[in-house]
Enzyme design. Structure first.
Site, PDB file in Angstrom:
ATOM      1  N   CYS A   1      -4.851  -6.018  -7.583  1.00 33.62           N
ATOM      2  CA  CYS A   1      -5.253  -5.068  -6.536  1.00 33.62           C
ATOM      3  C   CYS A   1      -4.438  -3.782  -6.712  1.00 33.62           C
ATOM      4  O   CYS A   1      -3.198  -3.819  -6.684  1.00 33.62           O
ATOM      5  CB  CYS A   1      -5.010  -5.673  -5.159  1.00 33.62           C
ATOM      6  SG  CYS A   1      -5.162  -4.469  -3.826  1.00 33.62           S
TER       7      CYS A   1
ATOM      8  N   GLY B   1     -19.371   1.868   1.728  1.00 37.59           N
ATOM      9  CA  GLY B   1     -18.755   2.833   0.816  1.00 37.59           C
ATOM     10  C   GLY B   1     -17.356   2.474   0.366  1.00 37.59           C
ATOM     11  O   GLY B   1     -16.690   3.276  -0.291  1.00 37.59           O
TER      12      GLY B   1
ATOM     13  N   ASP C   1      -4.227  10.511  -1.629  1.00 37.82           N
ATOM     14  CA  ASP C   1      -5.413  10.005  -2.331  1.00 37.82           C
ATOM     15  C   ASP C   1      -5.537  10.760  -3.653  1.00 37.82           C
ATOM     16  O   ASP C   1      -5.441  11.992  -3.693  1.00 37.82           O
ATOM     17  CB  ASP C   1      -6.661  10.225  -1.470  1.00 37.82           C
ATOM     18  CG  ASP C   1      -7.897   9.559  -2.055  1.00 37.82           C
ATOM     19  OD1 ASP C   1      -8.427   8.656  -1.397  1.00 37.82           O
ATOM     20  OD2 ASP C   1      -8.331   9.939  -3.163  1.00 37.82           O
TER      21      ASP C   1
ATOM     22  N   HIS D   1      -7.327   0.322   4.064  1.00 37.45           N
ATOM     23  CA  HIS D   1      -6.716   1.655   4.124  1.00 37.45           C
ATOM     24  C   HIS D   1      -7.567   2.571   4.986  1.00 37.45           C
ATOM     25  O   HIS D   1      -8.763   2.325   5.185  1.00 37.45           O
ATOM     26  CB  HIS D   1      -6.559   2.238   2.717  1.00 37.45           C
ATOM     27  CG  HIS D   1      -7.858   2.383   1.998  1.00 37.45           C
ATOM     28  ND1 HIS D   1      -8.476   1.333   1.348  1.00 37.45           N
ATOM     29  CD2 HIS D   1      -8.684   3.436   1.869  1.00 37.45           C
ATOM     30  CE1 HIS D   1      -9.611   1.744   0.834  1.00 37.45           C
ATOM     31  NE2 HIS D   1      -9.774   3.020   1.146  1.00 37.45           N
TER      32      HIS D   1
HETATM   33  P1  5GP Z   1     -12.586   3.817  -0.270  1.00 35.56           P
HETATM   34  O1  5GP Z   1     -13.867   4.294  -0.906  1.00 35.56           O
HETATM   35  O2  5GP Z   1     -12.297   2.385  -0.649  1.00 35.56           O
HETATM   36  O3  5GP Z   1     -12.517   4.077   1.189  1.00 35.56           O
HETATM   37  O4  5GP Z   1     -11.465   4.760  -0.874  1.00 35.56           O
HETATM   38  C1  5GP Z   1     -10.661   4.452  -1.951  1.00 35.56           C
HETATM   39  C2  5GP Z   1      -9.863   5.697  -2.285  1.00 35.56           C
HETATM   40  O5  5GP Z   1      -8.777   5.328  -3.110  1.00 35.56           O
HETATM   41  C3  5GP Z   1     -10.626   6.785  -3.030  1.00 35.56           C
HETATM   42  O6  5GP Z   1     -10.677   7.969  -2.237  1.00 35.56           O
HETATM   43  C4  5GP Z   1      -9.842   6.982  -4.326  1.00 35.56           C
HETATM   44  O7  5GP Z   1      -9.714   8.334  -4.684  1.00 35.56           O
HETATM   45  C5  5GP Z   1      -8.504   6.370  -3.989  1.00 35.56           C
HETATM   46  N1  5GP Z   1      -7.839   5.753  -5.121  1.00 35.56           N
HETATM   47  C6  5GP Z   1      -8.365   4.856  -6.004  1.00 35.56           C
HETATM   48  N2  5GP Z   1      -7.456   4.485  -6.914  1.00 35.56           N
HETATM   49  C7  5GP Z   1      -6.305   5.144  -6.590  1.00 35.56           C
HETATM   50  C8  5GP Z   1      -5.000   5.155  -7.168  1.00 35.56           C
HETATM   51  O8  5GP Z   1      -4.698   4.495  -8.162  1.00 35.56           O
HETATM   52  N3  5GP Z   1      -4.085   5.961  -6.576  1.00 35.56           N
HETATM   53  C9  5GP Z   1      -4.384   6.710  -5.483  1.00 35.56           C
HETATM   54  N4  5GP Z   1      -3.414   7.460  -4.963  1.00 35.56           N
HETATM   55  N5  5GP Z   1      -5.605   6.719  -4.902  1.00 35.56           N
HETATM   56  C10 5GP Z   1      -6.550   5.948  -5.467  1.00 35.56           C
HETATM   57 ZN    ZN Z   2      -3.994  -5.388  -2.174  1.00 32.49          ZN
END
Ligand code: 5GP
Ligand code: ZN
Length: 137
Positions: free
Chosen positions: A4, A92, A30, A99
């Site tokens: 993860c 989404g 992000d 988070h």
């Molecule tokens: P979700 O679509 O699950 O709400 O958002 C996941 C977010 O995690 C995305 O906005 C993406 O840019 C961010 N994200 C994915 N991988 C990483 C990472 O390795 N580091 C950081 N800082 N953000 C990440």
């Molecule tokens: Zn986790």
């Protein structure tokens, strides 16, 4: 090692740009930056989504959300700020570790969530609410 990505960030196994950390939560930038100042607030413990949170964890997350939101407001002076949180692929979600997004907003910044209102009759609202009330625990 966990597969993860956010558990790895919490465990300092991969880098992230951290803005705030406490016993239960980690707030970090992000990587995608929908707008400058876009922060994620993650629960340190792994939960796939909102449904896995205990009450105290939910409280801890929202305390950090409110605290970091005030800092983003003061640092970037955005015209608005969206709090976005996705549960499940259909909603989404792309990273399946709970988070919350804090996204500074500006007029015409290109971030759009379509909002297809149905405006049902009051009886329908009563019916939907009764279904939910029955399941509250
Ligand atoms: P979700 O679509 O699950 O709400 O958002 C996941 C977010 O995690 C995305 O906005 C993406 O840019 C961010 N994200 C994915 N991988 C990483 C990472 O390795 N580091 C950081 N800082 N953000 C990440
Ligand atoms: Zn986790």
């Amino acid at each position: 090692m966990s597969d993860c990505v956010f558990c790895r960030i919490v465990g300092k196994q991969i880098p992230a740009t951290v803005v705030q950390e406490d016993a239960d939560t980690l707030a970090f930038m992000d990587i995608g930056q929908v707008n400058p100042g876009h922060v994620l607030v993650a629960l340190k413990s792994h939960a796939d989504n909102l449904f896995g949170l205990q009450d105290a964890q939910a409280a801890a997350v929202f305390r950090t959300v409110a605290r970091v939101a005030r800092a983003i407001r003061d640092a970037f002076a955005p015209q608005g700020l969206s709090v976005y949180q996705a549960n499940g692929k259909a909603a989404g979600q792309t990273v399946f570790h709970f988070h919350v997004h804090l996204i500074p907003r500006h007029e015409n910044d290109g971030m759009n969530l379509t909002w297809p209102v149905k405006n049902p009759a009051r009886e329908k609202l009563e019916e939907y609410a009764a279904k939910i009330r029955q399941k509250l625990r």
